[in-house]
Design an enzyme around this catalytic site. Structure first.
Site, short mmCIF file in Angstrom:
data_model
loop_
_atom_site.label_atom_id
_atom_site.label_comp_id
_atom_site.label_asym_id
_atom_site.label_seq_id
_atom_site.Cartn_x
_atom_site.Cartn_y
_atom_site.Cartn_z
N LYS A 128 0.85 -1.20 0.00
CA LYS A 128 0.00 0.00 0.00
C LYS A 128 0.89 1.25 0.00
O LYS A 128 1.87 1.31 0.76
CB LYS A 128 -0.90 -0.03 1.23
CG LYS A 128 -1.92 1.09 1.32
CD LYS A 128 -2.79 0.92 2.57
CE LYS A 128 -3.89 1.96 2.65
NZ LYS A 128 -4.76 1.76 3.84
N SER A 158 -9.45 1.55 2.60
CA SER A 158 -8.62 2.36 1.74
C SER A 158 -7.52 1.58 1.02
O SER A 158 -6.93 2.09 0.07
CB SER A 158 -7.95 3.46 2.58
OG SER A 158 -7.13 2.88 3.58
N SER A 167 -9.88 -0.77 6.78
CA SER A 167 -9.23 -0.61 5.48
C SER A 167 -8.43 -1.80 4.99
O SER A 167 -8.04 -1.84 3.81
CB SER A 167 -8.33 0.63 5.49
OG SER A 167 -9.10 1.80 5.49
#
Lengths: 471, 64
Positions: A83, A158, A182
């Site tokens: 990420k 996310s 997330s």
């Protein structure tokens, strides 16, 4: 001989075993995933930055090490999607923001450093919501990755690129972060297995913060076994993270196959069912039935305090995010994603008294959750209220209830962020539209291994986690 | 949803240093109204058994 397509459909455990026994080389593995990314990235938009040359160099190094008998373990030679809020030495880390479009860290985050020590390597930085501040996966600067199970559906966020990329086989495992869900939301929407570890178990050093009392680092994988393998690498005290805990060293793969016979699984009778898609609900109860067949005892428990969760989470995370990004919002707000700017600014309107009230309520809520574990070993709920919504949906009917998509995505995952407990999300089937369904199983604090054991038992009896998307 | 008039919101926003064009401020007003509606539930929680100084960053019930 294993074809490239076959390699990209394997789990970390399967790839590791083949590399250890030299049935396949790390370079072949790298080339297979890179080729699949070359083919699918234009469609899916998973990456913010790819690091193909670095990946190939790391794979060659892994090949030499394994060839010389220096096998480091099951993550050795494994490509990882990371990420884009994790610092990666020499590879830019945008945090999903235009403000940091050119930021290149000179040091790895603790999690990435641990993965490299274990022989894994970065294959690319994956798309995230700006500052990880939304559960849909939207990003005004870099675009929203597409959900491989439905290209018109949101991937969830996310950790959107990590979810979409792992599901599509662009890498076999990835790193996400979980502040309100997330890790688990994109895993649920993309059909993955993932763990939000106990708060404090994994180091956040070098990870862009959103909310210091909620942010948690963890792996997103294709099986509970893979999540356990990765957690073995990621877990451990780090003095550079003020929230890091001096937890007992645990082998998360040990006891993974001990089954669920005799374990008591509590299912809350309140809150969760107020907003729930019927297919998600049916798949959840089928999964409970499957676990009962394996010897678990499933029982309803009463947790009326679950109704507190949205208010506690909203007050605390919004104030903490406003504390972190307030100056940026005031000085460079026009460079932020407008929706993220509004969310940060919302925190300016919450009083200190409200924040402390929420913090006190959080302690009380955590005590209630810990007390619930006096009568059950695990707590299970659906991971999210509904399968992946259309990519542009703001509101939708979920089980007949008109609800904001953002709140519907967060309502169940946040339970275990507020209580800081470990929770494993795993697929439980598919909707009539072919979209993944998911449940989460939570355990007492620092009993992450128990949640993984239950997930593994379920996955030994079902095949949902083995489904691979065809694009 | 809590109703905050445009005028009241504009004054409140100015007091916390928030400004923007009309469209931004109107969307922010909607967002703040929704959030305040949710946060109102906090007032219904009796937190008297948790002292404010015990509400900091620490683990409850874990082994750490």
């Amino acid at each position: 001989m294993t074809s490239s397509q076959d390699l990209t459909s394997l789990t970390v455990a399967e790839l590791g075993d083949r590399m250890k026994t030299k049935q396949v080389s790390p370079v072949e593995v790298a080339e297979a995933f890179i080729a699949r990314a070359d083919a699918l990235e234009p469609t899916l938009g998973v990456f913010v930055t790819r690091s193909t040359e670095q990946a190939l160099a790391a794979a060659k190094q892994a090949e030499a090490e394994i060839g010389a008998g220096d096998y480091k373990g099951p993550m050795h030679g494994i490509p990882v999607g990371v990420k884009d809020i994790y610092d990666t030495a020499g590879v830019r880390t945008t945090s999903g923001s235009a403000v940091y479009a050119d930021y290149v860290p000179d040091r790895d985050s603790a999690a990435v450093a641990r993965l490299r020590e274990a022989g894994a390597y970065l294959i690319g930085k994956t798309g995230t919501v700006e500052f990880a501040f939304d559960p849909t996966g939207r990003n005004a600067h870099y675009g929203m990755p597409k959900n491989p199970w439905g290209l018109d559906r949101m991937p969830g966020g996310s950790s959107a690129g990590s979810g979409a990329g792992t599901a599509a086989g662009l890498f076999p495992i990835s790193l996400g972060t979980d502040t309100g869900g997330s890790i688990r939301i994109p895993s649920a929407l993309c059909g993955l297995t993932a763990i939000k570890p106990t708060f404090g178990l994994t180091s956040r050093f070098g990870v862009t913060p959103l909310s210091w009392s909620f942010d948690t680092v963890g792996p997103m994988a294709r099986s509970a076994e893979d999540a356990a393998i990765a957690l073995n690498v990621l877990a451990g005290y780090d003095p550079e993270d003020p929230g890091s805990a001096h937890s007992e060293k645990v082998d998360y793969t040990h006891g993974l196959s001990d089954g669920v016979r005799g374990l008591r699984i509590g299912v809350p009778k309140e809150y969760v069912w107020d907003v729930i898609d019927p297919e998600m609900q049916a798949a959840f109860w089928k999964a409970m039935s499957d676990l009962e067949e394996l010897g678990a005892v499933v029982e309803e428990i009463s947790l009326p305090e679950l109704a507190w969760v949205p208010a506690i989470a909203a007050a605390m995370t919004t104030v903490e995010a406003a504390t972190i990004y307030g100056d940026l919002a005031r000085t460079r707000g026009d460079e932020l994603d407008p929706s993220v700017l509004r969310r940060v600014q919302s925190g300016f309107f919450i009083s200190g008294e409200t924040y402390v009230q929420a913090a006190r309520a959080r302690v009380l809520f955590t005590r209630r959750m810990n007390a619930a574990f006096g009568s059950v070993d695990l707590i299970a709920t659906p991971t999210v209220a509904m399968p992946a919504p259309p990519h542009d949906a703001e509101r939708m009917l979920v089980g007949g209830v008109d609800t904001a998509v953002r709140e519907a995505l967060l309502r169940d995952t946040r339970i275990f962020n507020v209580s800081r407990l470990p929770a494993v999300a795993m697929p439980t089937g598919f909707s009539s539209d072919g979209l993944p369904l998911s449940m989460q199983i939570a355990a007492p604090a620092f009993h992450d291994a128990l949640a993984l054991r239950a997930a593994h038992a379920y996955q030994q009896a079902t095949d949902w986690h083995r489904a691979r998307v065809v694009i | 949803m809590l109703d905050i008039s445009r005028e009241a919101f504009a004054a409140w926003a100015a007091s916390v240093g928030v400004k923007g064009d009309a469209e931004h401020m109107e969307r922010l007003r909607g967002e703040v109204q929704g959030m305040m509606g949710r946060l109102a539930h906090l007032d219904d929680i009796d937190v008297s058994e948790v002292a404010p100084e015990d509400a900091g960053l620490r683990h409850e019930g874990g082994v750490a």
